[in-house]
Each structure stands twice: as C-alpha cells, then as structure tokens.
Design an enzyme around this catalytic site. Structure first.
Site, PDB file in Angstrom:
ATOM      1  N   CYS A 411      14.582   4.033  22.807  1.00 56.44           N
ATOM      2  CA  CYS A 411      13.927   2.927  22.130  1.00 56.44           C
ATOM      3  C   CYS A 411      14.680   2.486  20.895  1.00 56.44           C
ATOM      4  CB  CYS A 411      12.493   3.274  21.749  1.00 56.44           C
ATOM      5  SG  CYS A 411      11.439   3.362  23.172  1.00 56.44           S
TER       6      CYS A 411
HETATM    7  C1  LIG Z   1      12.210   7.373  19.286  1.00 55.28           C
HETATM    8  O1  LIG Z   1      11.259   6.409  19.526  1.00 55.28           O
HETATM    9  C2  LIG Z   1      10.591   6.448  20.740  1.00 55.28           C
HETATM   10  C3  LIG Z   1       9.655   5.291  20.843  1.00 55.28           C
HETATM   11  O2  LIG Z   1       8.577   5.390  19.966  1.00 55.28           O
HETATM   12  C4  LIG Z   1       9.863   7.730  20.882  1.00 55.28           C
HETATM   13  O3  LIG Z   1       9.275   7.809  22.170  1.00 55.28           O
HETATM   14  C5  LIG Z   1      10.821   8.845  20.674  1.00 55.28           C
HETATM   15  O4  LIG Z   1      10.143  10.040  20.717  1.00 55.28           O
HETATM   16  C6  LIG Z   1      11.526   8.667  19.359  1.00 55.28           C
HETATM   17  N1  LIG Z   1      12.481   9.690  19.151  1.00 55.28           N
HETATM   18  C7  LIG Z   1      12.879  10.140  17.988  1.00 55.28           C
HETATM   19  C8  LIG Z   1      11.993  10.169  16.851  1.00 55.28           C
HETATM   20  O5  LIG Z   1      13.975  10.525  17.825  1.00 55.28           O
END
Ligand SMILES: *[C@@H]1O[C@H](CO)[C@@H](O)[C@H](O)[C@H]1NC(C)=O
Ligand SMILES: *Cc1c(COP(=O)(O)O)cnc(C)c1O
Ligand SMILES: *[C@@H]1O[C@H](CO)[C@@H](O)[C@H](O)[C@H]1NC(C)=O
Ligand SMILES: *[C@@H]1O[C@H](CO)[C@@H](O)[C@H](O)[C@H]1NC(C)=O
Ligand SMILES: *[C@@H]1O[C@H](CO)[C@@H](O)[C@H](O)[C@H]1NC(C)=O
Ligand SMILES: *[C@@H]1O[C@H](CO)[C@@H](O)[C@H](O)[C@H]1NC(C)=O
Length: 874
Positions: A411
């Site tokens: 994302c």
């Molecule tokens: C990054 O963002 C996505 C979307 O909200 C999330 O699913 C994912 O766990 C996040 N990862 C990180 C904080 O690195």
C-alpha cells in the site's frame, strides 16, 4: 523478553537462546510459534499471553458501563478511559496541556479526520488557497487525503524526499511569517515500504517556516504519520511538536485491532472544523433547528458515538506488558535494529558462485543507525543472471519453510515506484494487464510489480533472523538437498535439520560479507563465492549443479511438436468427494453438471465455519471418503477411527442452509450433522464440521475462463477452487520424477514412486501422454465421446510437497518444479465439459481415448497475466 507470543503451542526446554536487550540480559527465549517464523511485525505485531490474561481478568473483575451514562459503572469506564489517554500522552513524552487524544478506528480514520477537519482555504480569485503537501513515500491513506482537498479546491503537491533539501532554500527566501493562510505538510516518520526513517527535525523546521515544501506564503502545519515508526521506537512529542500524529495500536501491541488515535496539538485543535456531529459530541443541540454547540474538549467533539471503550481499556494492559517485558521503547528500538542490521549485512553480502548478488535490497540507508532506518528490509531475490524472481514465488517458497513474510507493494505505491523504477505509465499498463494491488501478479514483462518485505518486532529473536537467512541460502542454491525444515507431521527422515547451525550464519557473513570488504581491496571481486561457505553448512549440492539440471530440463521441455502424439488414453480417474481429503479412485464414473459426480461436494470447516485445507491441516489427506452409489452413502474412513456413513443427499426438511465462502465465491451449504462433526472433531482434536454444497445452489465459474462460451453456457462448479476438471499427463510427471531422482545423490531409496507423485497433484483425469507438458498446448480435447475445453494451466502451491499417503512434507517437489519450469509452477490443465447432449447420462472411463486439438499458434503459447490461474488444489 521473558515471554512467548500468545499463539505458542509448545515450549521446549532446550535450545533456548540468550539475547540481550539494551545491554541487559533479557532472559531466555524459548518460543516456538507453532513452528512459524513470523517476519511481518510491520504489518501487525504479535502479543504475549500475559497481555490477554491481564485484560480478560480485568473485564471479569469489573463492570464497565457505557461511558456516556451516569451510573457508577459508567463512571469507572470514563475514568479508566481518561487514565489511558493520559498514559498514551505519557508514552509520547507529552501531557494533556500540550496534546489531546482523539480515539479513532485506526491511523487511516485519523488521517481522514484531519483531511475533513483541517481549516483549508479554497483557491479563489481573492486567495491562492491552502496547500496540501505530502511526501511521495507516504502511505496510501495519506495520499488518499487529496480526494478531500481536491473537492475543496485546495492544491495538493507530492514532494519527493530529495526535494526536501530545496525546501530549506525556499524557507530562507520567503519571509512572511505573519500570513495566516494554513498549509499542511504530511510525512511518515518511518516508511511503511523500506523502513527509512525521515528526520524528525523536519517537524520543527517546517512549522517555523525555515523549510517550505512548496513556496507559498502562509502558516505551515505538520502531520507526522507515526503509525509504522512508533511500533519499534520511542517518539518524543515534547521535542518534535507535530500538529497531528495518527497511530494504530495493533502495530505497537498486536492487540487490540480496530483502535487508533489522532494526537492533536492543542494549539491547532480550536481551528479544526466539524462537518458532522454524532452522539456524545454535543453540549447542546435542537432536533428541529440548526442549533448545535459542540462540547469543549477536542476529544469529546470528534469522537462521534460511543468509543470502543473495552478496547481502550485493553491498551492499559498493552502498555503495562510492553514495559514489563522490555523495559521500554528505547530497548525495543535497539533490539529490533540490531536484528535488522545483522540480517541486512548478511543478506547484502550473499552471492552466487559467479559473483552475482542473491538479493537486491531497496533501502535509502546502509542500516548504520536506528535514527535513519527502522527494522524493515525490503528486497527482491535474484537468480544468478540477475533476473528478479517474482515475489509470489518467494512467498510460496517461504511458506514451505514456515516463514511468514510480506509481499507486494505494501500500500505504498510511491515508494514502490521509486525503488523498483516503475513509471506512472507502467502502473497504468499493469492495471490494464489485469494487475491490481494485492494480487499475485508479481512480474510483468520481466519487471517486478512489487517486492518482499521482512520486519522485526519486539518479540523477534536472533533465531528468526538466522532461519530466514538459511531459507534464502537454501532456496537460492536451488536445492534443500535433503535438509528440509522440520514440519509438523514430518517423519524421522525429514526432521534432521539444524542443530548448532545457529553458529554457521555468522560464519557465512565472515566468509562472504565481512571478508568481502577486505577482498574488495585485494581485487578478488566484490563478493566471495558462497558455495564454499554453504557447503560447510551442508545445505545441498553447489549451485552450478542445480543450474545444470535446470538447463537440461529446459531443453527437454521446449521441444517442438512433430505431430507424433501416439495413442493416448485415460489411465486413472479420481474424485475427491471431500475437498482437501484423500482421493477416491474409480474406473468409470458419471459426469454431473459440475464435474465428476460428487467431486468436491463436501468440505471440512473449523469452529468459525472456515474451510480447512491441507495448508493448515495436513491430516486431511488421511481422511478417506468412499462413494457408494448403490446405497446412496459416503463412507468415511480414517486410521484409528470406526468408519462412518453420511447420506449422499440432504434431507431437505431438516437441512439448514447456511452460506460459506470458497475462493471468494458465496456458496449455499448445509451442515451434515452432529454425528460426523464429533467424528471429525475427535480425529483432528479440535471442533470441526462437515458441510455439503446445497444441491439447489448453482455456482458459476468465473468469466475469465469463459473465453469462448456464450452467456447461456457458463460452467457450474462444485466446491473446487477453479474449474470442473483437472487433467495431468504421466509424461510430465515422469520428467519431474527424473529431476527428483537426479537430485538424490546417494540414490539409495526410491523417494518418489510415480503413484505417489501423481497423487500430489490431486487431478481428476490422468492420461499416458508421450511428451512432457504437451497438454499445455491443447485448446480442446475429446475423451471417448465427450468434449472438453482446455482452460489453461494450473498454478501450483505448496500442497504438492505433501505426501498424500502419509502427510509428510518434502520441499524438493515444489523447488524442482519451480526450477525446471522457469519459475512458473504450472502443472496440469483445467478442463470444462462442453455438453452437446444434456439428456443422456455421460460417463468418463479408464481406457477411453484422448484426442487433443492443438492451439492454432503453439509458438506464442503464454497466457496473459489476467488469465493466470490461481492455486488450485483443494
Ligand atoms: C502498510 O500499510 C498497509 C495498508 O494499511 C497495511 O496493511 C500494512 O500492514 C502496513 N505495513 C506497515 C506498517 O509497514
Ligand atoms: C499502517 C500504516 C498506516 C495505516 O494504518 P491503518 O492501521 O491501516 O489505518 C498509515 N501509515 C503508515 C506509515 C502505516 O504504517
Ligand atoms: C445503574 O443503573 C441501573 C439501571 O439503570 C440501576 O438499576 C442501578 O441502580 C444503577 N446503579 C448505580 C450505582 O447508580
Ligand atoms: C477554485 O479555484 C479556481 C482557481 O483555480 C477559482 O476560479 C474557483 O472559483 C474556485 N472554486 C471554488 C468553489 O472555490
Ligand atoms: C527414479 O528412481 C527409482 C529408484 O531409485 C527408479 O525406480 C525409477 O525408475 C527412477 N525414475 C526415473 C524416471 O529415472
Ligand atoms: C497408452 O496406453 C494405451 C493402452 O494401454 C496404449 O495402447 C498406448 O500405446 C499408450 N500410449 C502411450 C503414449 O504410452
């Protein structure tokens, strides 16, 4: 850390490992997380058992009423919630004098709140309007704010990280601190993609006007997206007074989910606008007139409705546990960084015998300090000619080793584009080719559409890092050479991994990495040949051998068709009445409108109604269903159990229809009753049910297969994942067997008899073809008097590693197939029955002749990405 994550199934007394946190001895880690190496702490971290127990004890001992009521139990809730707000502020080194805590459902909701409440000034003839600026490395949820700002006629400007340097000059040039036009600058404290940590000093610089993301007169406010950063680092808001700080608590504590907060600096709070008012936010209002006076505190004004108060109480236990186990965020920061730095150093120095690197790491730092880099490593795996191996492929290999990692674009398209060099045009082209965020289309025209990410959390151990490194080494050497990772259910032969191998990883770094720096000085190349180091670890034959087998097999499979296909017959027929359970072999069997009659009509579901597959429950293959058409029953057998019978048809008066999901399709099913349910529960040692697809329900195949079909003739499906029939060709299996044989140096025992290999592919129709993989060139076939359309190849997953007779796992099968088929793990083809005459009953029989019709243009046989077929096996 003196405790294991809550999902631990076994605590082993030996093999504990000492690990130091923040210079102090933190204890022995004796955690075996159901055998899983969890490396996605940036996605969601794990929680320890004591956090849950202290929370549930709290709930059992106290009555917490709705905080908006005036009861004594409500007062308790209100006071506890206020206490937690205070605790949160304390955690971020600030106080209620400076910041307010607005509870939200997560960081995303907090960001949306800012987008809607910020005092934007629209562009108009009188004013140039506000600016909304965000770093290109921002999370999707930040970029999405521009939908709101655009609607309000506010200019949004993406700022690249490198542009922030010129921001300083713009700041120095513009000298109008008095102008009150409000602008907002958003940036992540830590990138959710690469783990890069951006300077916290930007907060002060931008707020004071010394740095300007764009040159515009006015007053700058800063939103610091701390969602990723605060899970492994302290944040001092007294030193860096960002105006808005969104956070999500599951990223810090693992539990609870669905709860986050927006920390708002009290100086900006009065400027925020309210666009909606919900319960609990009004000091007074009139129902019949546009009269609404909001409550005075900013939290009360913006928390519409009743907050998730029990979850807020859970946070208290989260903070307590975290502190008790780790001694605080500073220790977590050091611990997680040390693990990441260690892994980075080892990973970046791995290379193939020809000197080519094994991975390409996407990072902006050399992992020199936790100030510039979080415990996140983002990379792609390469082959020895420098080509990227798709991330879905790596993900599947990792799951063979029970390693949980994260793949895709996370994302964060901005960061993904920057690091992978994907242009805007390519993103749009990828979308046209059918690639959407989060699917498994990992390579398009040889370009990666995403990458692999590992991330550490406070529960991570050195052993996790080393297991991961061993996995990369074993995978890139092309063979695990008889040293597979032990699995639940694996037998003696496979449980031979890794005593004392922990010491070998540093040895590799010594040879390949740290030595490298010296070697580089003495011009012996950038990196050392890994194969010597790995031979020392006895992980299998050196790479060139694997590469040679791969080449050989490629030559074989790319042979040209010469028309001499030989007579082909059906040699075996199998159905799988219960999805994921053992095969039932037949010689002549009726075809229904969904495939072989009763094929995949039943499935085993867990206590929540979720379908079990061999991925989670390998013992499914030990359940043997037998269909008795005469007596209209299915007999189910399993070792150590009395056989049990289930009627083939539902009793329509009694059957309770419920809805289940199979591969995202909704299907109507009914429960086959208590008797079989307790039989299964006894066998698996956990609550299970048997459910059957309702005979009145019609499930249609997805359109992607329906190339040439007119709307009226859409294929209908049972509980299969993909298509009505799966066909495999013995010649293809034979080729795989040869490769598996050649990898067995001792040649002692017959590891893979044909029958055993064939059963792993869980096909319905087996034919005795002449050429390996000729079936992939077919467009249509007839079998006896029946006609079938060939839909395309079947994309395989790790289930082919499971010996269907014993449940033992062996990764070689997947690994060999992946090597020999140029990393595409296709095997077998899907078929749909094209019925010409619906009235007469149809049968498939062993011995029937198979006549293929070739695709017109066999040369460019390769399905476009949108037609790729997903994991199949059920
Ligand atoms: C990054 O963002 C996505 C979307 O909200 C999330 O699913 C994912 O766990 C996040 N990862 C990180 C904080 O690195
Ligand atoms: C996870 C994350 C978000 C979004 O958090 P949600 O909990 O999905 O709302 C936003 N920004 C960053 C940097 C993140 O890591
Ligand atoms: C709380 O409310 C309930 C129901 O409204 C009432 O029966 C009870 O007496 C109240 N308790 C106190 C301590 O006010
Ligand atoms: C939007 O901005 C344009 C200038 O770019 C201006 O002409 C127009 O009036 C603005 N509209 C609103 C609704 O503010
Ligand atoms: C594989 O090895 C077994 C015994 O080791 C042998 O029976 C079988 O024929 C071999 N298969 C091939 C294709 O070489
Ligand atoms: C397949 O089996 C049939 C019948 O046993 C035989 O006639 C035929 O030659 C076989 N074909 C191949 C390609 O082995």
């Amino acid at each position: 850390m003196l405790e294991c994550p809550a999902a631990v199934t076994a605590r082993m007394p030996a093999q504990g490992q000492e690990w130091r946190m923040g210079g102090q001895r933190a204890g022995f880690i004796l955690c075996f997380l159901s055998g899983i190496i969890y490396l996605d702490h940036a996605g969601a971290t794990l929680f320890p058992e004591s956090q849950l127990t202290s929370f549930t004890n709290d709930l059992m001992e106290n009555v917490y009423g709705n905080p908006h009521s005036q009861n004594i139990s409500s007062k308790l809730t209100h006071d506890t919630v206020e206490q937690v707000r205070y605790r949160i502020l304390e955690h971020f080194h600030t106080t209620p004098e400076d910041y307010a805590v607005i509870f939200t459902s997560g960081s995303t909701a907090a960001l949306k709140l800012v987008a809607e409440a910020f005092p934007w000034v629209s562009r108009s003839p009188e004013s140039s309007g506000s600016h909304f600026c965000y770093l290109t490395d921002s999370h999707t949820s930040v970029v999405g704010m521009r939908k709101v700002t655009t609607a309000m006629n506010v200019t949004s400007t993406p700022v690249r990280p490198e542009d922030m340097w010129s921001a300083e000059e713009r700041g120095a040039a513009a000298g109008d601190p008095d102008c009150q036009l409000p602008h907002l600058f958003c940036y992540p404290a830590q990138s959710n993609f690469s783990g890069t940590r951006y300077p916290l000093s930007w907060v002060g610089e931008v707020k004071s006007g010394r740095m300007r993301p764009v040159s515009a007169p006015g007053k700058w406010f800063v939103l610091l997206d701390a969602a990723s950063y605060v899970s492994t680092s302290p944040l001092d808001l007294s030193a860096h007074q960002a105006d808005f700080v969104p956070i999500s608590f599951y990223k810090i504590f693992g539990f609870p989910t669905g709860l986050g907060a927006l920390l708002v600096n009290n100086r900006v709070a009065p400027l925020l606008r309210k666009t909606y008012f919900g319960g609990g936010t009004a000091a007074a209002y009139l129902a019949g007139e546009d009269f609404y006076i909001p409550r005075s505190s900013v939290a009360e004004r913006f928390e519409d409705g009743t907050i998730s108060f029990l979850d807020v109480i859970a946070l208290k236990h989260g903070f307590d546990t975290l502190e008790r186990l780790t001694g605080g965020m500073e220790n977590i920061k050091q611990h997680t960084f040390t693990l990441a730095q260690y892994t980075y150093t080892a990973l970046s120095s791995l290379c193939y015998p020809n000197g080519a690197p094994v991975v390409r790491i996407y990072s902006d730092s050399e992992f020199s300090s936790p100030e510039v880099q979080g415990p996140v490593i983002n990379f792609n795996v390469l082959d020895d000619s420098g080509n990227i191996i798709g991330y879905s492929q790596v993900d599947k290999m990792a799951s063979l080793h029970n390693i949980h990692l994260r793949t895709g674009c996370f994302c964060n398209t901005g960061a993904c584009q920057r690091h992978l060099g994907i242009s805007d045009e390519m993103v749009k082209k990828h979308l046209q080719a059918g690639h959407v965020c989060g699917d498994d289309v990992d390579l398009l025209d040889g370009h990666p559409t995403g990458s692999v990410r590992i991330s550490f959390g406070y529960m991570s151990t050195l052993e996790d890092a080393q297991t991961f490194l061993r996995f990369i080494i074993a995978t890139c050497l092309g063979s695990s050479g008889g040293h597979p990772v032990p699995q639940a259910g694996a037998g003696e032969a496979e449980a031979t991994s890794a005593e004392g191998e922990a010491q070998d990883i540093p040895a590799i770094i010594g040879r390949c990495g740290l030595l490298t720096q010296e070697d580089a000085l003495t011009d012996s190349g950038v990196c050392t040949d890994l194969s010597t180091a790995v031979n020392a670890m006895d992980l299998g034959p050196p790479l060139h051998e694997a590469a040679r087998t791969q080449q050989m097999s490629l030559e074989k499979t790319t042979g040209v068709l010469d028309g001499d296909l030989g007579p082909h017959v059906v040699t075996n027929l199998y159905l799988y009445p219960i999805k994921s359970c053992a095969a039932f072999e037949v010689t002549r069997w009726p075809i229904g409108n969904q495939g072989l009659l009763y094929d995949r009509n039943w499935m085993v579901v867990n206590h929540n109604g979720i379908c079990l597959s061999q991925k989670q429950e390998w013992r499914l293959c030990l359940i043997q269903p037998i269909i008795d058409l005469q007596r209209r029953v299915m007999v189910i057998k399993a070792q150590g159990m009395e056989p049990i019978e289930v009627p083939l048809e539902e009793n329509s008066e009694r059957a309770q229809i419920c809805q289940s999901k199979v591969c995202a399709d909704r299907v109507d099913t009914y429960d086959c009753g208590e008797e079989i349910s307790s039989w299964l529960s006894k066998f698996f040692g956990r609550p299970c049910h048997l459910i059957k697809q309702s005979s009145n329900f019609q499930r249609n195949a997805k359109k992607k297969h329906g190339k040439d079909q007119s709307p009226g003739t859409t294929a209908t499906l049972s509980l299969v994942n993909e298509a009505q029939f799966l066909l495999i060709n013995t010649a293809s299996v034979l080729e795989l067997q040869q490769q598996l044989n050649s990898s067995d140096e001792n040649g002692e025992e017959e590891l893979f008899p044909m029958k055993n290999l064939i059963s792993r592919f869980r096909a319905n129709i087996i034919t005795n073809g002449t050429r390996a993989f000729e079936e992939e060139k077919w467009a249509e076939i007839s079998i006896g008097s029946l006609r079938f359309q060939v839909l395309g190849p079947c994309h395989r997953c790790q289930i082919i590693c499971i010996n269907q007779q014993t449940g033992q796992r062996n990764q070689d099968v997947f690994q060999k197939l992946s090597e020999s088929r140029k990393r595409k793990v296709n095997f077998g083809v899907y078929l749909t029955h094209v019925s010409l005459d619906l009235s007469s009953p149809c049968f498939l029989s062993v011995g029937s002749q198979v006549l293929p019709v070739l695709k017109e243009n066999v040369e460019c046989y390769d399905l476009p990405a949108s037609e790729k077929h997903q994991d199949v096996i059920s």
